[in-house]
Design an enzyme around this catalytic site. Structure first.
Site, PDB file in Angstrom:
ATOM      1  N   LEU A 221      47.087 -19.674  -8.197  1.00  0.00           N
ATOM      2  CA  LEU A 221      47.758 -20.873  -7.704  1.00  0.00           C
ATOM      3  C   LEU A 221      47.431 -21.093  -6.230  1.00  0.00           C
ATOM      4  CD1 LEU A 221      51.297 -20.498  -9.340  1.00  0.00           C
ATOM      5  CD2 LEU A 221      49.238 -21.576 -10.272  1.00  0.00           C
TER       6      LEU A 221
ATOM      7  N   GLY B 296      47.537 -16.575 -10.930  1.00  0.00           N
ATOM      8  CA  GLY B 296      47.238 -17.695 -11.809  1.00  0.00           C
ATOM      9  C   GLY B 296      45.860 -17.622 -12.430  1.00  0.00           C
TER      10      GLY B 296
ATOM     11  N   ASN C 223      50.011 -10.507  -9.984  1.00  0.00           N
ATOM     12  CA  ASN C 223      50.491  -9.758  -8.807  1.00  0.00           C
ATOM     13  C   ASN C 223      51.466 -10.557  -7.947  1.00  0.00           C
ATOM     14  OD1 ASN C 223      48.376 -11.512  -8.023  1.00  0.00           O
ATOM     15  ND2 ASN C 223      48.003 -10.316  -6.176  1.00  0.00           N
ATOM     16  N   GLU C 224      52.205 -11.482  -8.568  1.00  0.00           N
ATOM     17  CA  GLU C 224      53.082 -12.380  -7.811  1.00  0.00           C
ATOM     18  C   GLU C 224      54.080 -11.642  -6.924  1.00  0.00           C
ATOM     19  OE1 GLU C 224      51.265 -15.097 -10.739  1.00  0.00           O
ATOM     20  OE2 GLU C 224      51.948 -13.023 -10.737  1.00  0.00           O
TER      21      GLU C 224
END
Length: 302
Positions: free
Chosen positions: A108, A153, A177-178
């Site tokens: 993202l 993302g 890995n957010e």
């Protein structure tokens, strides 16, 4: 059938305001990857489509440098390309890959989620949702030829595919890995990974924000095959031939049976998911975390 028609209508409605003024790159003639000479390429500034009508396959190359971040404009162009291929009965499969060396997709676009108005966050999150829905439920065979790093993302995009081939380069890690960025993967990110590698492996991966190198990604099941870097495209084509040998109607119905329950949850809770995202992303702590991360990236580039 009703779901497929509804999705097509929804995509057109969603894309229409974005597509105004979109410059579509003119077609150019050149060899498609693995295909014959004289294939006509088409696409847009950020997405290149190399069709091979004889094989019924198109190679879709992401080219949103430097890292193929999933910006609003890029997602719009990617969806338009997918819809065009789905509506062309010539094609039965696509190979999704990157035109940016060493990068599949960095995920993202954080600049879309930092320092913007809530209205923008709504529009952006709708685009992210729609991309996931359209790829996850596509009637085409979608194979990811992962030729670079694929965090967050980028990993999600590859997980929507039917099969994933990863280049055997220790630098090419993949994972959701957010949490490392101070944000949380939404339920449909989580559900997609659970469907792929199971609940416990997903729980550990998401909480720790794990990025798997190729051997570990293969062991856990995030990818289906790891091959030398120069064999990613040829392997993807070989795998595609195996999938296309299955009668389309049987394969498509099986895919729908397997994936529709997951997709239905997002379709049912779509508005609530958008509201949750906007509330979360507007938090001061989240904005500070994203801003700090973007500043670090600027310093590295400097």
């Amino acid at each position: 059938m009703a779901l497929a028609v509804g999705m097509r209508v929804l995509t057109r409605a969603l894309l229409r305001p974005w597509a105004r003024g979109l410059r579509v790159a003119p077609g150019r003639t050149g060899p498609a990857a693995g295909g014959g000479d004289g294939m006509r390429c088409f696409g847009s500034p950020r997405v290149l489509v190399e069709p091979d009508p004889a094989a019924g396959v198109a190679v879709v190359k992401m080219r949103n440098p430097p890292v193929n971040s999933l910006s609003l404009e890029f997602l719009t162009e990617l969806l338009i390309s997918l819809e065009k291929l789905e509506n062309d009965k010539t094609f039965h499969g696509i190979i999704l890959t990157s035109d940016c060396p060493g990068i599949f997709s960095a995920g993202l676009d954080l600049t879309e989620m930092c320092g913007r108005k809530p209205e923008h966050y709504v529009e952006y999150w709708k685009a992210v949702q729609e991309t996931w829905l359209r790829f996850y439920l596509s009637n085409l065979v979608v194979i990811a030829a992962i030729n670079g790093v694929s965090p967050a993302g980028g990993c999600l995009l590859s997980l929507t595919c039917d099969y994933r081939v990863l280049a055997n380069n220790p630098k090419y890690t993949i994972g959701l890995n957010e949490t490392l960025l101070g944000i949380v993967a939404p339920f449909w990110f989580k559900d997609t990974m659970v469907n792929t590698i199971g609940h416990r492996a997903t729980e550990r991966a998401l909480q720790l924000g794990l990025l798997f190198p190729p051997a570990e990604a293969l062991r856990v099941g995030v990818v289906d095959q790891v091959v030398p870097e120069d064999q990613v495209q040829s392997t993807a084509r070989s795998v595609m031939a195996q999938w296309l040998a299955i009668p389309d109607h049987a394969r498509q119905l099986t895919k729908t049976l397997m994936r529709k329950p997951t997709a239905d949850r997002l379709l049912t809770e779509r508005d609530a998911d958008i509201q949750t995202f906007v509330r979360f992303i507007c938090r001061d702590s989240v904005q500070k975390s994203l801003h700090a991360y973007l500043e670090k990236l600027k310093q590295k580039k400097g």
